[in-house]
Design a protein around this motif. Structure first.
Motif, PDB file in Angstrom:
ATOM      1  N   GLU A 122      32.092  -7.778  19.128  1.00  0.00           N
ATOM      2  CA  GLU A 122      33.546  -7.736  19.363  1.00  0.00           C
ATOM      3  C   GLU A 122      34.197  -6.648  18.496  1.00  0.00           C
ATOM      4  O   GLU A 122      35.060  -5.902  18.951  1.00  0.00           O
ATOM      5  CB  GLU A 122      34.192  -9.087  19.041  1.00  0.00           C
ATOM      6  N   LYS A 123      33.782  -6.595  17.236  1.00  0.00           N
ATOM      7  CA  LYS A 123      34.354  -5.570  16.350  1.00  0.00           C
ATOM      8  C   LYS A 123      33.898  -4.173  16.768  1.00  0.00           C
ATOM      9  O   LYS A 123      34.672  -3.219  16.723  1.00  0.00           O
ATOM     10  CB  LYS A 123      33.965  -5.843  14.894  1.00  0.00           C
ATOM     11  N   ARG A 125      33.233  -3.154  19.714  1.00  0.00           N
ATOM     12  CA  ARG A 125      34.007  -2.775  20.903  1.00  0.00           C
ATOM     13  C   ARG A 125      35.411  -2.301  20.501  1.00  0.00           C
ATOM     14  O   ARG A 125      35.920  -1.320  21.037  1.00  0.00           O
ATOM     15  CB  ARG A 125      34.086  -3.971  21.853  1.00  0.00           C
ATOM     16  N   LEU A 126      36.005  -3.000  19.526  1.00  0.00           N
ATOM     17  CA  LEU A 126      37.333  -2.579  19.046  1.00  0.00           C
ATOM     18  C   LEU A 126      37.278  -1.158  18.472  1.00  0.00           C
ATOM     19  O   LEU A 126      38.163  -0.329  18.741  1.00  0.00           O
ATOM     20  CB  LEU A 126      37.842  -3.568  17.985  1.00  0.00           C
ATOM     21  N   TYR A 163      43.694  -5.294  24.311  1.00  0.00           N
ATOM     22  CA  TYR A 163      44.116  -5.164  22.917  1.00  0.00           C
ATOM     23  C   TYR A 163      45.619  -4.928  22.782  1.00  0.00           C
ATOM     24  O   TYR A 163      46.291  -4.539  23.737  1.00  0.00           O
ATOM     25  CB  TYR A 163      43.385  -3.990  22.263  1.00  0.00           C
ATOM     26  N   ASN A 209      44.999  -3.421  17.741  1.00  0.00           N
ATOM     27  CA  ASN A 209      44.664  -4.768  17.272  1.00  0.00           C
ATOM     28  C   ASN A 209      43.888  -5.538  18.332  1.00  0.00           C
ATOM     29  O   ASN A 209      44.189  -5.428  19.527  1.00  0.00           O
ATOM     30  CB  ASN A 209      45.939  -5.553  16.955  1.00  0.00           C
ATOM     31  N   MET A 210      42.933  -6.338  17.873  1.00  0.00           N
ATOM     32  CA  MET A 210      42.159  -7.138  18.820  1.00  0.00           C
ATOM     33  C   MET A 210      43.057  -8.151  19.527  1.00  0.00           C
ATOM     34  O   MET A 210      42.822  -8.501  20.673  1.00  0.00           O
ATOM     35  CB  MET A 210      41.012  -7.835  18.088  1.00  0.00           C
ATOM     36  N   LEU A 230      43.719 -11.347  13.455  1.00  0.00           N
ATOM     37  CA  LEU A 230      42.578 -10.733  14.146  1.00  0.00           C
ATOM     38  C   LEU A 230      42.414  -9.288  13.670  1.00  0.00           C
ATOM     39  O   LEU A 230      43.360  -8.674  13.176  1.00  0.00           O
ATOM     40  CB  LEU A 230      42.784 -10.790  15.665  1.00  0.00           C
ATOM     41  N   SER A 232      41.839  -5.169  13.236  1.00  0.00           N
ATOM     42  CA  SER A 232      42.565  -3.986  13.694  1.00  0.00           C
ATOM     43  C   SER A 232      41.748  -2.745  13.354  1.00  0.00           C
ATOM     44  O   SER A 232      41.036  -2.725  12.346  1.00  0.00           O
ATOM     45  CB  SER A 232      43.922  -3.920  12.990  1.00  0.00           C
TER      46      SER A 232
END
Ligand code: MG
Length: 259
Positions: A122-123, A125-126, A163, A209-210, A230, A232
């Motif tokens: 998840e991180k 991908r951000l 996002y 930001n997620m 969450l 960023s």
């Protein structure tokens, strides 16, 4: 609306390249030091030393009273984290490092979000999406486009990924001052806003930001976090608008990549 946009001549843009080169070099090299167990103060010390060795002045140190040569913002922290011996990186964190150098009075400004060891999908991908947002914003920095073309390029990618695009902090003009007009929002509508012209130099810096785009100012007066806690991410480069399109200034000749 009164505007005071200081456009730069080709010679001035050329002169800004050295500040940009040092800014990019220290950011790349400090990124290589990011690992579990390192404090953000150690990263700051490295950057300050290296900027000075390269012949620059740390642009952030003392700016508005900021104590560091980097902003170091972890996880849910969006921007303006003060480096500290008490903040120790740990596996799975992400850290946004924002830094810049001054050379001959010209300022460079850039930022990158790094993974500390192995991070979640998840991180990652951000980080990937936010970097993509930055490149899309840079690509829109062309004469004939408008400010809304930069903002919408960033916003469309970020929001398509689910996002939040930070509204409270934006990119900026840059030159002899780190923050000049105009503001460069990471949101907007195509074909609207200020006309982009040759000679403008901008720091384009998506803060994505997620979760929610909303922010929260922390009590030290600097640190800004996501309201929902969450993560960023933050990527930034300084770019000159030229007749040939965007010319990235915070880059090293060996590492230059076309936009
Ligand atoms: Mg900036």
């Amino acid at each position: 609306m009164a505007r005071n946009i200081i456009k730069k001549s080709p010679a001035q843009i050329e002169a800004m390249k050295e500040a940009g080169r040092i800014s990019a070099k220290v950011l790349r090299e400090v990124g290589a030091l990011v690992k579990p167990g390192v404090s953000t103060l150690e990263l700051d010390r490295f950057v300050e030393t290296m900027i000075r060795l390269e012949g620059g002045i740390p642009a952030f140190k003392g700016y508005g009273g900021f104590p560091g040569s980097i902003c170091a913002s972890l996880n849910e922290q969006i921007v303006h984290g003060i480096p500290s011996a008490d903040v120790i990186l740990k596996e799975g964190d992400i850290i946004s490092i924002d830094t810049g150098a001054i050379v001959d009075g010209w300022v460079g400004d850039n930022a990158w979000t790094f993974a500390v060891g192995k991070i979640s999908a998840e991180k990652q991908r951000l980080l990937d999406i936010t970097e993509k947002c930055m490149w899309a914003g840079l690509d829109a920095a062309r004469p004939g486009n408008r400010m809304g073309d930069i903002g919408s390029a960033v916003q469309e990618i970020a929001e398509a990924a689910g996002y939040g695009v930070v509204r409270d902090y934006v990119g900026h003009g840059i030159g002899r001052d780190m923050h000049e007009e105009p503001n460069v929002p990471n949101y907007g509508r195509r074909h609207t806003g200020l006309k982009l012209e040759v000679g403008m130099v901008l720091a384009i810096e998506p803060m994505i930001n997620m979760g929610t785009f909303r922010t929260k100012q922390m009590s030290d007066g600097w640190l800004v976090c996501t309201q929902d806690g969450l993560p960023s991410a933050h990527f930034e480069k300084t770019v000159a608008i030229t007749e040939d399109g965007p010319l990235i200034l915070t880059t090293e000749p060996d590492h230059r990549r076309p936009v």
